[in-house]
Design an enzyme around this catalytic site. Structure first.
Site, PDB file in Angstrom:
ATOM      1  N   ASP A  14       0.699  43.540   5.898  1.00  6.39           N
ATOM      2  CA  ASP A  14       1.953  44.014   6.460  1.00  6.39           C
ATOM      3  C   ASP A  14       3.092  43.814   5.448  1.00  6.39           C
ATOM      4  OD1 ASP A  14       3.235  44.891   8.993  1.00  6.39           O
ATOM      5  OD2 ASP A  14       4.384  43.034   8.744  1.00  6.39           O
TER       6      ASP A  14
ATOM      7  N   GLU B 126       0.673  47.652   3.065  1.00  9.50           N
ATOM      8  CA  GLU B 126       1.575  48.629   3.675  1.00  9.50           C
ATOM      9  C   GLU B 126       2.857  48.657   2.856  1.00  9.50           C
ATOM     10  OE1 GLU B 126       4.567  49.256   7.428  1.00  9.50           O
ATOM     11  OE2 GLU B 126       4.153  47.298   6.538  1.00  9.50           O
TER      12      GLU B 126
HETATM   13  C1  ABC Z   1      10.950  46.604  17.165  1.00  9.69           C
HETATM   14  C2  ABC Z   1      11.064  47.708  18.178  1.00  9.69           C
HETATM   15  C3  ABC Z   1      11.608  48.975  17.555  1.00  9.69           C
HETATM   16  C4  ABC Z   1      12.953  48.663  16.956  1.00  9.69           C
HETATM   17  C5  ABC Z   1      12.790  47.541  15.943  1.00  9.69           C
HETATM   18  C6  ABC Z   1      14.134  47.136  15.379  1.00  9.69           C
HETATM   19  O1  ABC Z   1      12.195  46.398  16.568  1.00  9.69           O
HETATM   20  O2  ABC Z   1       9.767  47.945  18.717  1.00  9.69           O
HETATM   21  O3  ABC Z   1      11.737  49.968  18.549  1.00  9.69           O
HETATM   22  O4  ABC Z   1      13.428  49.813  16.298  1.00  9.69           O
HETATM   23  C7  ABC Z   1       6.767  44.945  14.418  1.00  9.69           C
HETATM   24  C8  ABC Z   1       6.498  45.704  15.710  1.00  9.69           C
HETATM   25  C9  ABC Z   1       7.641  46.674  16.009  1.00  9.69           C
HETATM   26  C10 ABC Z   1       8.978  45.973  15.965  1.00  9.69           C
HETATM   27  C11 ABC Z   1       9.128  45.287  14.591  1.00  9.69           C
HETATM   28  C12 ABC Z   1      10.431  44.564  14.409  1.00  9.69           C
HETATM   29  O5  ABC Z   1       8.050  44.362  14.438  1.00  9.69           O
HETATM   30  O6  ABC Z   1       5.288  46.425  15.567  1.00  9.69           O
HETATM   31  O7  ABC Z   1       7.427  47.244  17.286  1.00  9.69           O
HETATM   32  O8  ABC Z   1       9.989  46.939  16.171  1.00  9.69           O
HETATM   33  O9  ABC Z   1      10.540  43.493  15.262  1.00  9.69           O
HETATM   34  C13 ABC Z   1       5.390  46.736   9.577  1.00  9.69           C
HETATM   35  C14 ABC Z   1       4.401  46.968  10.732  1.00  9.69           C
HETATM   36  C15 ABC Z   1       5.159  47.048  12.023  1.00  9.69           C
HETATM   37  C16 ABC Z   1       5.756  45.673  12.322  1.00  9.69           C
HETATM   38  C17 ABC Z   1       6.384  45.054  11.143  1.00  9.69           C
HETATM   39  C18 ABC Z   1       7.046  43.773  11.304  1.00  9.69           C
HETATM   40  C19 ABC Z   1       6.204  45.560   9.881  1.00  9.69           C
HETATM   41  O10 ABC Z   1       3.586  48.067  10.446  1.00  9.69           O
HETATM   42  O11 ABC Z   1       4.373  47.452  13.115  1.00  9.69           O
HETATM   43  O12 ABC Z   1       6.742  45.875  13.352  1.00  9.69           O
HETATM   44  O13 ABC Z   1       6.032  42.798  11.070  1.00  9.69           O
HETATM   45  C20 ABC Z   1      10.111  48.527   7.569  1.00  9.69           C
HETATM   46  C21 ABC Z   1       9.080  47.770   6.737  1.00  9.69           C
HETATM   47  C22 ABC Z   1       7.665  48.032   7.225  1.00  9.69           C
HETATM   48  C23 ABC Z   1       7.553  47.747   8.734  1.00  9.69           C
HETATM   49  C24 ABC Z   1       8.594  48.632   9.446  1.00  9.69           C
HETATM   50  C25 ABC Z   1       8.558  48.436  10.945  1.00  9.69           C
HETATM   51  O14 ABC Z   1       9.893  48.316   8.949  1.00  9.69           O
HETATM   52  O15 ABC Z   1       9.211  48.134   5.376  1.00  9.69           O
HETATM   53  O16 ABC Z   1       6.805  47.169   6.530  1.00  9.69           O
HETATM   54  N1  ABC Z   1       6.198  47.929   9.267  1.00  9.69           N
HETATM   55  C26 ABC Z   1      12.627  52.916   6.072  1.00  9.69           C
HETATM   56  C27 ABC Z   1      12.471  51.726   5.164  1.00  9.69           C
HETATM   57  C28 ABC Z   1      11.198  50.982   5.504  1.00  9.69           C
HETATM   58  C29 ABC Z   1      11.231  50.571   6.963  1.00  9.69           C
HETATM   59  C30 ABC Z   1      11.401  51.828   7.821  1.00  9.69           C
HETATM   60  C31 ABC Z   1      11.434  51.501   9.302  1.00  9.69           C
HETATM   61  O17 ABC Z   1      12.599  52.508   7.405  1.00  9.69           O
HETATM   62  O18 ABC Z   1      12.417  52.180   3.828  1.00  9.69           O
HETATM   63  O19 ABC Z   1      11.101  49.812   4.721  1.00  9.69           O
HETATM   64  O20 ABC Z   1      10.000  49.923   7.279  1.00  9.69           O
HETATM   65  O21 ABC Z   1      12.493  50.660   9.559  1.00  9.69           O
HETATM   66  C32 ABC Z   1      11.080  57.876   5.235  1.00  9.69           C
HETATM   67  C33 ABC Z   1      11.830  57.076   4.202  1.00  9.69           C
HETATM   68  C34 ABC Z   1      11.470  55.651   4.338  1.00  9.69           C
HETATM   69  C35 ABC Z   1      11.876  55.185   5.709  1.00  9.69           C
HETATM   70  C36 ABC Z   1      11.105  56.030   6.697  1.00  9.69           C
HETATM   71  C37 ABC Z   1      11.395  55.617   8.116  1.00  9.69           C
HETATM   72  O22 ABC Z   1      11.409  57.394   6.512  1.00  9.69           O
HETATM   73  O23 ABC Z   1      11.469  57.488   2.930  1.00  9.69           O
HETATM   74  O24 ABC Z   1      12.170  54.869   3.394  1.00  9.69           O
HETATM   75  O25 ABC Z   1      11.557  53.812   5.808  1.00  9.69           O
HETATM   76  O26 ABC Z   1      11.393  59.228   5.172  1.00  9.69           O
END
Ligand code: ABC
Ligand code: CA
Length: 494
Positions: free
Chosen positions: A225, A249
């Protein structure tokens, strides 16, 4: 004495310490442990909007391994296993497993230590592999009680001292790499305190932790992760301590940003290609030329090209494809693509049942509500695709080493050649009179007999080994030699 010592070491090594090469022969079924199956098969209600535990367990997974194996998968990836934050938050409960509160204990909602060992053993006895999701970038705190962050309250073993963490600041939408690595994910409602992976004590403790985890549960591979939130030079040493295949990831749509992570990990989930592929397969407006360009960039930029990357069109963080389109032709094309890809095909649980959930949390539906019906078109499609990939590997030792090549690249169609497979893909959709035509010169032996994996229809290559094929109703065609199809096709020739 020496030989006895060696013997003991061998006995305590994981049953199948699978290498990257071994993993590249596999196809993975991704499971949200809380949502896949319950221990007693009771049909608990599960409202995804509530973001609460719904009752899925490791025992439940064991009960339904036949279902996964019948679809043709030979590896599973399950949710993180560590004990998580208890109780409710602004974003619900920690049913997904990403909110660690104790690295030294298991998440009891998913079962016992013995249950996890049993799952691992059950998989191995079927020749299947186990991939665990691991979160080492952060822990989770219930909320921010004071200005300076979070209470330790005896949590986060073995990181029980504030000095193991980076000081509080949020990553937000920063593009500054040191902020991405050293500030916190999450927000004030559910902060994710960031471990100080620059600190040698943390490096040491995480090395010990992963070594034990892998050994204790005979783990074959790890999905890492938030890999981009830890400095790159942390990963090689940690990967060595793990001793198994690591797939990180790195959530980005930029190939150049993702590429350096392929130097420090065995593999990454191929997010940059995912974004392009989702666009092209979710609507007839998407253009194959863009997707092909992204795939070729990745083939050139990643350490091993696209080999060993995780190839996916859905996961637990992104809206399901069927939330963007219900066109069976588009969905079928998308599923086919992942199986002719150079990397490791990953299917997110529920897509075989036609699940349509949008973004998190809607894409985390309970699978038991589908009754695990196997007589479903997408379930059968996955069976055919898994069988075709296996047959391609068996019939051609070079299949896994030959990079896919793209022919006849048009706005709305493409031919992907990965001998002995040829996939003819289109996104015109089923609701159109517009056809697609693929002309691929000299792909096979002259007059070779090709069989469509999906329809079992036979086709002969021309005198130069080329093919010229026109699509029907926007459906894809995949043409290697598939034994089951050959038998049926031979019958239909009479
Ligand atoms: C919870 C809620 C969501 C709420 C959020 C704030 O809190 O459920 O509704 O929006 C876990 C849970 C989630 C939870 C989170 C936070 O924790 O599963 O339900 O969300 O508490 C990993 C996992 C993911 C996990 C976590 C945390 C990490 O796969 O399931 O979430 O352990 C970042 C990280 C990435 C992470 C993701 C959730 O957040 O880098 O590792 N996933 C941009 C950023 C990314 C970012 C992404 C989403 O936004 O660059 O770094 O990911 O925030 C493209 C762009 C990208 C862009 C995407 C969205 O679009 O090029 O840059 O990414 O076009
Ligand atoms: Ca970090």
């Amino acid at each position: 004495m020496l030989s006895i010592l060696v013997h003991i070491l061998l006995l305590t090594a994981p049953a199948l310490a699978a290498t990257a090469e071994e993993w590249s022969t596999r196809t993975i079924y991704q499971i949200i442990t809380d949502r896949f199956a319950t221990s007693d098969d009771a049909v608990h209600p599960c409202d995804t909007n509530q973001r609460k535990y719904c009752g899925g367990t490791w025992k439940g997974i064991i009960r339904h391994l036949d279902y996964i194996q019948n679809m043709g998968f030979d590896a599973i990836w399950i949710s993180p296993v560590s004990a998580n934050l208890e109780g409710n938050t602004t974003y619900g409960e920690a049913f997904h497993g990403y909110w660690t509160q104790d690295f030294t204990a298991l998440n009891s909602h998913f079962g016992t230590d013995q249950d996890l060992r049993d799952l691992s053993a059950a998989l191995h006895s079927r020749g299947m592999l186990l991939m665990l999701d691991v979160v080492i970038n952060h822990v989770a705190a219930p909320s921010i009680p004071g200005k300076d962050g979070f209470t330790l309250d005896g949590f986060y073993h073995p990181f029980t001292d504030r000095s193991y963490f980076h000081p509080q600041c949020f990553v937000g939408d920063s593009r500054d790499q040191s902020v991405i690595e050293q500030c916190w994910l999450g927000d004030e409602a559910v902060p994710l305190p960031d471990l100080n992976t620059e600190d040698e004590r943390v490096v040491q403790l995480f090395g010990d932790w992963v070594r034990n985890l892998v050994r204790q549960y005979s783990v074959d591979g790890l999905r890492i992760d938030t890999a981009k939130h830890i400095r790159k030079d942390f990963w090689p040493g940690w990967g060595q301590a793990a001793g198994v295949f690591t797939m990180g990831e790195v959530l980005t749509d930029e190939t150049a940003y993702a590429a350096p992570y392929t130097d420090v990990l065995d593999a990454i989930l191929d997010y940059p290609s995912y974004f392009q592929l989702f666009r092209v397969f979710s609507s007839p407006q998407g253009r194959f030329s863009d997707a092909v360009a992204a795939l070729q960039r990745a083939q050139a930029a990643y350490r091993n090209g696209l080999f060993r990357t995780g190839s996916f069109i859905e996961n637990h963080d992104q809206p399901r494809l069927a939330s963007a389109t219900q066109d069976r032709a588009l969905i079928t094309n998308a599923m086919v693509f992942s199986f002719v890809h150079d990397g490791i095909p990953i299917t997110y649980y529920g897509s075989e049942q036609g699940y349509q959930g949008g973004g998190d949390p809607s894409n985390r539906e309970a699978l038991w509500l589908s009754a695990y019906e196997e007589d479903k078109p997408l379930f059968r499609l996955l069976q055919s695709l898994n069988a075709a990939r296996r047959q391609a590997m068996a019939s051609s030792p070079n299949f896994l080493k030959t990079p896919m090549q793209f022919y006849a690249v048009e706005e709305h169609s493409v031919a992907v050649l990965k001998p002995p497979m040829l996939a003819l893909l289109t996104n015109v959709g089923s609701d159109t009179s517009q056809g697609a035509r693929w002309i691929v010169p000299r792909a096979f032996a002259p007059h070779a007999l090709l069989i469509d994996v999906l329809t079992c229809a036979p086709v002969l290559a021309d005198a130069n080994g080329g093919v010229d094929i026109v699509s029907q109703y926007g459906m894809p065609q995949v043409r290697p030699f598939l034994r089951a199809c050959l038998v049926r096709a031979a019958a239909s020739l009479h």
